[in-house]
Motif scaffolding. Structure first.
Motif, short mmCIF file in Angstrom:
data_model
loop_
_atom_site.label_atom_id
_atom_site.label_comp_id
_atom_site.label_asym_id
_atom_site.label_seq_id
_atom_site.Cartn_x
_atom_site.Cartn_y
_atom_site.Cartn_z
N PHE A 105 0.82 -1.20 0.00
CA PHE A 105 0.00 0.00 0.00
C PHE A 105 0.86 1.26 0.00
N ASN A 106 0.39 2.25 -0.74
CA ASN A 106 1.03 3.55 -0.76
C ASN A 106 0.51 4.46 0.35
N THR A 107 -0.77 4.29 0.67
CA THR A 107 -1.42 5.12 1.68
C THR A 107 -2.30 4.24 2.56
N VAL A 108 -2.25 4.49 3.86
CA VAL A 108 -3.11 3.79 4.82
C VAL A 108 -3.93 4.83 5.57
N PHE A 109 -5.25 4.65 5.56
CA PHE A 109 -6.16 5.42 6.41
C PHE A 109 -6.59 4.49 7.54
N HIS A 110 -6.11 4.76 8.74
CA HIS A 110 -6.36 3.83 9.87
C HIS A 110 -7.53 4.34 10.71
N ALA A 145 6.74 -2.35 3.07
CA ALA A 145 6.39 -2.10 1.67
C ALA A 145 7.19 -0.97 1.06
N GLY A 146 8.08 -0.35 1.84
CA GLY A 146 8.93 0.71 1.32
C GLY A 146 8.54 2.11 1.73
N GLY A 147 7.57 2.20 2.64
CA GLY A 147 7.16 3.51 3.13
C GLY A 147 5.93 4.03 2.41
N GLY A 148 5.48 5.18 2.82
CA GLY A 148 4.29 5.77 2.24
C GLY A 148 3.65 6.74 3.21
N SER A 149 2.35 6.94 3.03
CA SER A 149 1.61 7.90 3.83
C SER A 149 0.68 7.17 4.78
N PHE A 150 0.65 7.63 6.04
CA PHE A 150 -0.19 7.00 7.06
C PHE A 150 -1.07 8.08 7.68
N VAL A 151 -2.38 7.90 7.55
CA VAL A 151 -3.34 8.85 8.08
C VAL A 151 -4.06 8.20 9.25
N LEU A 152 -3.87 8.76 10.43
CA LEU A 152 -4.47 8.23 11.65
C LEU A 152 -5.74 9.01 11.96
N LEU A 153 -6.85 8.30 12.07
CA LEU A 153 -8.11 8.92 12.48
C LEU A 153 -8.12 8.95 14.00
N TYR A 199 7.61 6.35 14.06
CA TYR A 199 7.88 5.70 12.77
C TYR A 199 8.22 6.74 11.71
N SER A 200 7.61 7.91 11.80
CA SER A 200 7.94 8.96 10.85
C SER A 200 9.38 9.41 11.01
N ALA A 201 9.83 9.50 12.28
CA ALA A 201 11.20 9.95 12.53
C ALA A 201 12.24 8.93 12.09
N GLU A 202 11.90 7.64 12.18
CA GLU A 202 12.90 6.59 11.92
C GLU A 202 12.79 5.97 10.53
N PHE A 203 11.61 6.02 9.94
CA PHE A 203 11.41 5.35 8.64
C PHE A 203 10.76 6.32 7.65
N SER A 204 10.57 5.83 6.44
CA SER A 204 10.02 6.67 5.36
C SER A 204 8.49 6.68 5.41
N ILE A 205 7.97 7.30 6.43
CA ILE A 205 6.53 7.39 6.62
C ILE A 205 6.14 8.86 6.66
N ARG A 206 5.16 9.23 5.85
CA ARG A 206 4.60 10.58 5.94
C ARG A 206 3.44 10.53 6.93
N PRO A 207 3.55 11.26 8.06
CA PRO A 207 2.52 11.14 9.10
C PRO A 207 1.43 12.20 8.96
N LEU A 208 0.21 11.80 9.26
CA LEU A 208 -0.88 12.75 9.36
C LEU A 208 -1.87 12.24 10.39
N THR A 209 -2.11 13.04 11.41
CA THR A 209 -3.11 12.73 12.43
C THR A 209 -4.26 13.72 12.31
N ILE A 210 -5.47 13.19 12.18
CA ILE A 210 -6.68 14.00 12.14
C ILE A 210 -7.43 13.80 13.44
N ARG A 211 -7.56 14.87 14.20
CA ARG A 211 -8.31 14.81 15.46
C ARG A 211 -9.72 15.34 15.24
N PHE A 212 -10.65 14.41 15.21
CA PHE A 212 -12.05 14.77 14.99
C PHE A 212 -12.71 15.14 16.30
#
Length: 356
Positions: A105-110, A145-153, A199-212
């Motif tokens: 996966f390139n992007t994960v919406f968790h 998988a080589g990194g990507g974008s992770f969006v945390l709900l 994980y963003s600091a140590e690996f190739s992960i673009r972090p995004l946290t959305i606080r609803f």
């Protein structure tokens, strides 16, 4: 009467996702991606799935979306309109368990997390595992998988009790009573945010946290247990709206389509790693929210029914505990559905069905 609606087949839902995907956002960023959405039968994750599939239709992006769920039977009912599509796959799995996927996966919406308050007390270990182990397992898979974008709900509950402010900013810090089963949700979300930062600091992960904040709309289950779902159930079933107190506490109530639109604004054009998403115009008291639901169908003559009659005239506004939305608004996001319209649309989603 059924407690839920086959959301993907709801006309209201389809209207909402079409409006979102027509926003002038750089949808091309998703071209050719493999995207994972966890908790895909939940209200917000299902809207994410719907928007991504609509973006494929609108812009020919060639994405493939995988929706991961624990309860396949429920998901098949909720997502029925998506199941025949070649650009969507329903994945049976529990994020709390180590996992291997058929694709990278390139992007994960968790979004896999027990959201109903009754589950936080009744199944605190499951709640904790979904938010902590689930996040770490998914991050491990993305790294492999080589990194990507992770969006945390995430949730406004990570702030705990913040004193001395009207609206909570992203850098606010409050107090949490952590040694309690109920904290499995709030502390679990906090750990999930920390894991994403690590994980963003140590690996190739673009972090995004959305606080609803407090989200409402089509896709809420009538037996959810939160006040907005209780009020919806009362209107759908033609009952006076039951108030357990005077309803003075205030929250920022945001229509689900506006919340998901904010998520995509943050992911597609935002540069910060954390965003609150809340409609400032939805900052009302519980009592005011109940009145909006009661008046949404005036022909039914519904009124507020107080469990303690002394509360019927005891309303007095208190300091807001809602979320500030300055950061997401700076990207150009604005809520499009006011409280009256959002409440009516939520009710209409059950009136039009199909119910399950």
């Amino acid at each position: 009467m059924a407690n839920d609606v086959a959301l993907f087949d709801s006309p209201v839902f389809q209207e909402d996702v079409q409006q979102i995907v027509r926003e002038p956002l750089p949808w091309e960023a998703y071209r050719g991606q493999n995207v994972l959405v966890t908790g895909a039968s939940g209200m917000i994750p299902l809207y994410i799935v719907g928007v991504l599939l609509a973006a494929n239709d609108e812009h020919g992006l060639g994405m493939h979306i995988s929706g991961m769920v624990r309860n396949v039977a429920k998901a098949e009912r909720r997502l029925s309109g998506a199941l025949a599509r070649t650009d969507f796959t329903l994945v049976d799995g529990d994020v709390a368990e180590p996992m291997e996927f058929d694709r990278n996966f390139n992007t994960v919406f968790h979004g896999a997390s027990p959201a109903r308050p009754v589950l936080h007390n009744g199944s605190p270990v499951t709640t904790l595992k979904a938010n902590t182990l689930g996040t770490i397992n998914l991050l491990d898979s993305l790294v492999a998988a080589g990194g990507g974008s992770f969006v945390l709900l995430s949730s406004s509950e990570v702030y705990g009790s913040v004193s001395g402010v009207d609206l909570i900013q992203e850098d606010s810090v409050g107090e949490l009573q952590h040694f309690a089963p109920r904290a499995s949700y709030s502390e679990g979300k906090r750990i999930a945010e920390t894991a994403l930062a690590a994980y963003s600091a140590e690996f190739s992960i673009r972090p995004l946290t959305i606080r609803f904040g407090h989200i409402y709309g089509p896709g809420m289950a009538l037996d959810d247990g939160r006040v907005q779902a209780d009020f919806l159930a009362d209107v759908v079933r033609g009952r006076d709206i039951k108030m357990m107190s005077a309803g003075a506490p205030t929250r920022t109530y945001t229509y689900v389509a506006d919340a998901v639109l904010g998520l995509f604004y943050a992911h597609l054009i935002g540069s910060d790693s954390v965003y609150n998403v809340a409609d400032p115009q939805g900052n009302v008291s519980i009592r005011q929210l109940a009145q909006k639901f009661a008046s949404a169908r005036p022909e039914r003559g519904l009124k507020l029914a107080f469990a303690n009659e002394a509360d019927s005239g005891a309303y007095s506004p208190v300091a807001s505990l809602g979320l500030a939305s300055d950061r997401i608004q700076s990207l150009g996001w604005a809520a499009k559905t006011n409280l009256e319209s959002g409440v009516s649309r939520a009710i209409r989603s059950f009136e039009q069905g199909p119910l399950i």
